[in-house]
Design an enzyme around this catalytic site. Structure first.
Site, PDB file in Angstrom:
ATOM      1  N   GLY A  21       0.735  -1.534   0.156  1.00 48.44           N
ATOM      2  CA  GLY A  21      -0.247   0.261  -0.063  1.00 48.44           C
ATOM      3  C   GLY A  21       1.236   1.454  -0.277  1.00 48.44           C
ATOM      4  O   GLY A  21       0.194   2.574   0.374  1.00 48.44           O
ATOM      5  N   GLU A  22       1.871   0.781   0.142  1.00 52.14           N
ATOM      6  CA  GLU A  22       3.387   2.780   0.010  1.00 52.14           C
ATOM      7  C   GLU A  22       3.559   3.101  -0.967  1.00 52.14           C
ATOM      8  O   GLU A  22       3.220   1.763  -2.356  1.00 52.14           O
ATOM      9  CB  GLU A  22       4.052   2.155   0.664  1.00 52.14           C
ATOM     10  CG  GLU A  22       4.024   1.739   1.885  1.00 52.14           C
ATOM     11  CD  GLU A  22       5.555   1.431   3.320  1.00 52.14           C
ATOM     12  OE1 GLU A  22       6.412   1.315   2.187  1.00 52.14           O
ATOM     13  OE2 GLU A  22       5.080   1.127   4.371  1.00 52.14           O
ATOM     14  N   LYS A  35     -30.640  30.990   8.185  1.00 56.03           N
ATOM     15  CA  LYS A  35     -31.598  29.242   9.265  1.00 56.03           C
ATOM     16  C   LYS A  35     -31.849  29.940   9.832  1.00 56.03           C
ATOM     17  O   LYS A  35     -31.650  30.654  11.451  1.00 56.03           O
ATOM     18  CB  LYS A  35     -30.303  28.192   8.895  1.00 56.03           C
ATOM     19  CG  LYS A  35     -30.940  26.970   8.785  1.00 56.03           C
ATOM     20  CD  LYS A  35     -30.349  26.222   9.430  1.00 56.03           C
ATOM     21  CE  LYS A  35     -30.087  24.921  10.187  1.00 56.03           C
ATOM     22  NZ  LYS A  35     -29.128  24.126  10.437  1.00 56.03           N
ATOM     23  N   ARG A  47     -34.971  28.092  13.114  1.00 57.68           N
ATOM     24  CA  ARG A  47     -35.553  27.342  13.425  1.00 57.68           C
ATOM     25  C   ARG A  47     -36.615  26.922  14.374  1.00 57.68           C
ATOM     26  O   ARG A  47     -36.039  28.469  14.929  1.00 57.68           O
ATOM     27  CB  ARG A  47     -34.529  25.994  14.160  1.00 57.68           C
ATOM     28  CG  ARG A  47     -34.896  24.717  14.873  1.00 57.68           C
ATOM     29  CD  ARG A  47     -33.077  24.016  15.818  1.00 57.68           C
ATOM     30  NE  ARG A  47     -33.001  23.622  14.874  1.00 57.68           N
ATOM     31  CZ  ARG A  47     -32.543  22.755  14.024  1.00 57.68           C
ATOM     32  NH1 ARG A  47     -33.475  21.683  13.710  1.00 57.68           N
ATOM     33  NH2 ARG A  47     -31.776  22.701  13.574  1.00 57.68           N
TER      34      ARG A  47
END
Length: 300
Positions: free
Chosen positions: A35-36, A190, A192
């Site tokens: 994987g290197e 926004k 709420r």
């Protein structure tokens, strides 16, 4: 003469190299069985005493992309490049630009400091997420806005358009696009409901009634915010919703989520190596904008 190295994960980088008349130096890239990663300059003699553009991007496979930039820097330094400039349209980890919760790192700052320590004399990026870090790292970090190019790609299809940023922090992108074309712009606020908990979005001042809306943002990740805002804007009387973003990560079911919200079209810049092939999605090539900024930077 300016020279360039283009990594395999960003083939659109060759357009940038051509835009600055840079000679491209080939590189060999591979991954070992464990994987290197491995990279090698194929013509190391051409690096000596030259300015090198290292053209890459950092999505997908952000961690591997970062490491490749670091080991390329080592190879360039060992072969005595005069300087090397990182041209990284999408710079990963940029959203973690402050401590949101106790114990967190500022990952964006870490990535910038690592690349600077590796020897990159400048970093040229597209639509960097963090305004605060842009200020902290000037003039090392050069940011290129492209929201105007994205909106121009669809402006002829729009009726009474208004450009909206999804929040106040993204207002500069909306302003940049709108003022270059002469359109109205605003940002969404926004709110709420304290009783029901329902979330709502509304432009701070501009009306969307009977108008085409272009939501401009830097990154689309899961698409949740865009979808939610689009539904609400359509309920408020918007005629159609278009979305323009510099970096279309489009994670998981982001595309279907945005489609289901009624968005007519998604316009993305080609800052990533990953692309979506879908009738709803349009890509805009921003290579010439990057090349133009690089020419000015190199001549300065």
């Amino acid at each position: 003469m300016i020279k360039a190295v283009v990594t395999g994960n960003y083939p659109d980088g060759f357009n940038i190299a051509r835009g600055v008349n840079a000679e491209v130096i080939g590189i060999t890239e591979k991954v070992f069985p464990d994987g290197e990663q491995y990279v090698r300059l194929e013509e190391p003699d051409k690096v000596r005493d030259s300015t090198i553009l290292v053209i890459s991007t950092m999505y997908p496979m952000q961690d591997q992309s970062l490491l490749k930039l670091l080991i390329l820097a080592d190879a360039l330094a060992r072969n005595q490049a005069r300087e090397f400039i990182g041209v990284i349209p999408y710079l990963a980890y940029s959203r973690q630009d402050k401590v949101f919760m106790p114990g967190e790192p500022v990952s964006a700052s870490t990535v910038l400091r690592i690349l600077k320590s590796a020897g990159y004399s400048r970093l040229v990026v597209v639509d960097f997420h963090s305004n605060s870090l842009l200020s902290d790292f000037k003039p090392y970090l050069v940011n290129i806005l492209v929201s105007d190019l994205l909106v121009k790609a669809v402006v002829d299809k729009l009726d009474k358009p208004v450009i909206l940023a999804p929040d106040k922090g993204a207002l500069e992108r909306a302003r940049f696009a709108a003022e270059s074309i002469g359109l109205d712009y605003d940002y969404l606020v926004k709110s709420r409901d304290r009783v029901t908990g329902a979330v709502s979005y509304a432009p701070r001042e501009a009306s969307v009634e009977g108008r085409d809306v272009v939501i401009v943002d830097d990154i689309i990740s899961t698409g949740g915010t865009i979808a939610e805002a689009s539904r609400i804007l359509l309920k408020q009387g918007a005629r159609r919703i278009f979305v323009a973003a510099s970096h279309g990560l489009m994670i998981g079911n982001a595309l279907s989520r945005i489609m289901d919200a009624g968005v007519q079209r998604i316009i993305l810049a080609n800052t990533l190596s990953a692309r979506l092939e879908h009738p709803l999605v349009e890509y805009v090539d921003i290579s010439s904008r990057i090349a133009s900024v690089l020419r000015e930077l190199i001549q300065a």
